[in-house]
Motif scaffolding. Structure first.
Motif, short mmCIF file in Angstrom:
data_model
loop_
_atom_site.label_atom_id
_atom_site.label_comp_id
_atom_site.label_asym_id
_atom_site.label_seq_id
_atom_site.Cartn_x
_atom_site.Cartn_y
_atom_site.Cartn_z
N ASP A 212 0.82 -1.21 0.00
CA ASP A 212 0.00 0.00 0.00
C ASP A 212 0.85 1.26 0.00
O ASP A 212 0.47 2.29 0.55
CB ASP A 212 -0.94 0.00 1.20
N ARG A 213 1.99 1.21 -0.68
CA ARG A 213 2.91 2.33 -0.68
C ARG A 213 2.85 3.18 -1.95
O ARG A 213 3.47 4.23 -2.02
CB ARG A 213 4.36 1.82 -0.50
N THR A 214 2.13 2.69 -2.97
CA THR A 214 2.05 3.43 -4.24
C THR A 214 0.60 3.48 -4.72
O THR A 214 -0.22 2.65 -4.34
CB THR A 214 2.94 2.78 -5.32
N ASP A 215 0.33 4.46 -5.60
CA ASP A 215 -1.05 4.75 -6.00
C ASP A 215 -1.76 3.58 -6.66
O ASP A 215 -3.00 3.49 -6.59
CB ASP A 215 -1.06 5.95 -6.95
N ASP A 216 -1.03 2.68 -7.31
CA ASP A 216 -1.67 1.55 -7.98
C ASP A 216 -2.38 0.62 -7.01
O ASP A 216 -3.26 -0.15 -7.41
CB ASP A 216 -0.65 0.77 -8.81
#
Length: 278
Positions: A212-216
């Motif tokens: 859950d660290r990037t927008d995707d």
């Protein structure tokens, strides 16, 4: 050539210039960055929209190239840490590099015909916990159930995993297990441009708590195939030393050409120019 190393690097340099002040998520520099993206995409003839994220400065920029009822979304975030503790965090790799790749792909795609609709989305307030992409998920410009794939960029301008492996001409691609077509396309395109792809299953990121660290991430949660490009962490991550001189221009071009080949296949481009470097 919009995907040439020099062209992409020029955008990184501009986004890291003094006037942007590090593009802090809720600082004036972030709005200046989104204004820049808006104007660049509008000049290309796209229909461009602003999506408010948080007043007064955070917003998403959405450019639309309409094709069919299904859509492919290309994304990167434009914000960084900005002014913090009387210092400026420029964020050359995080994420001027990813935004430069998005802009290069938008320029390369402007005169092509796609069977599907293509959305180029620059997210705001990513550094505050993926806020901008979360806003998009709650109020999507294109229906999520008609969005077939997302191609996302975050930190794509350095040697792969500079904090550890430090491999040249390599990049991680997360999520290719969702589509055999995407996997084969990326592998072929990467070979043509000399990029070694480190294929990372999304489940592996979950195992290490990095999912859950990037927008995707938001899109993958919705069951949408999400392909994330990154050259990984380095010692300058979220430091004032994340500066333009550390960027590897040829790496930007390798990632951009590989991802452009993926977009052309996933969105059904009528013309498919070579991914080979010029």
């Amino acid at each position: 050539d919009p995907l040439a190393a020099s062209t992409l690097f020029a955008d990184v340099e501009w986004l890291c210039s003094e006037q942007f002040g590090g593009r802090g998520s809720y600082q004036a520099g972030a709005r200046m960055a989104s204004d820049f993206v808006y104007k660049e995409l509008a000049k290309l003839g796209y229909r461009v929209f602003r999506q408010p994220v948080r007043a007064p400065y955070a917003e998403n920029i959405i450019a639309v190239k309409e094709g069919g009822p299904r859509a492919v979304l290309v994304s990167a975030h434009h914000d960084h840490l900005g002014f913090k503790n009387d210092q400026v965090y420029l964020g050359a790799d995080d994420n001027a590099s990813g935004l430069a790749v998005l802009l290069g792909m938008a320029r390369a795609s402007a005169k092509l015909h796609f069977d599907d609709t293509v959305l180029f989305v620059s997210f705001g307030a990513e550094e505050d916990g993926l806020v901008g992409s979360g806003v998009y998920i709650r109020d999507p410009f294109w229906p999520l159930n008609k969005t077939d794939a997302v191609i996302n960029f975050d930190m794509v301008g350095r040697n792969f995993f500079g904090a550890g492996a430090d491999q040249e001409s390599a990049a991680a691609v997360v999520g290719l297990e969702a589509s055999p077509l995407a996997k084969s396309t990326v592998e072929r395109a990467a070979r043509r441009v000399g990029l070694k792809t480190i294929v990372v299953p999304a489940r592996l990121l979950e195992l290490f708590g990095l999912h859950d660290r990037t927008d995707d991430w938001w899109f993958r949660r919705q069951g949408i195939a999400a392909f994330h490009f990154s050259t990984g962490l380095n010692d300058d991550y979220h430091q004032i030393s994340d500066t333009v001189d550390k960027i590897v221009p040829d790496q930007l071009a390798r990632v951009a050409r590989t991802a452009q080949a993926l977009l052309l296949v996933m969105a059904g481009a009528s013309e498919r120019p070579s991914a080979d470097p010029q």
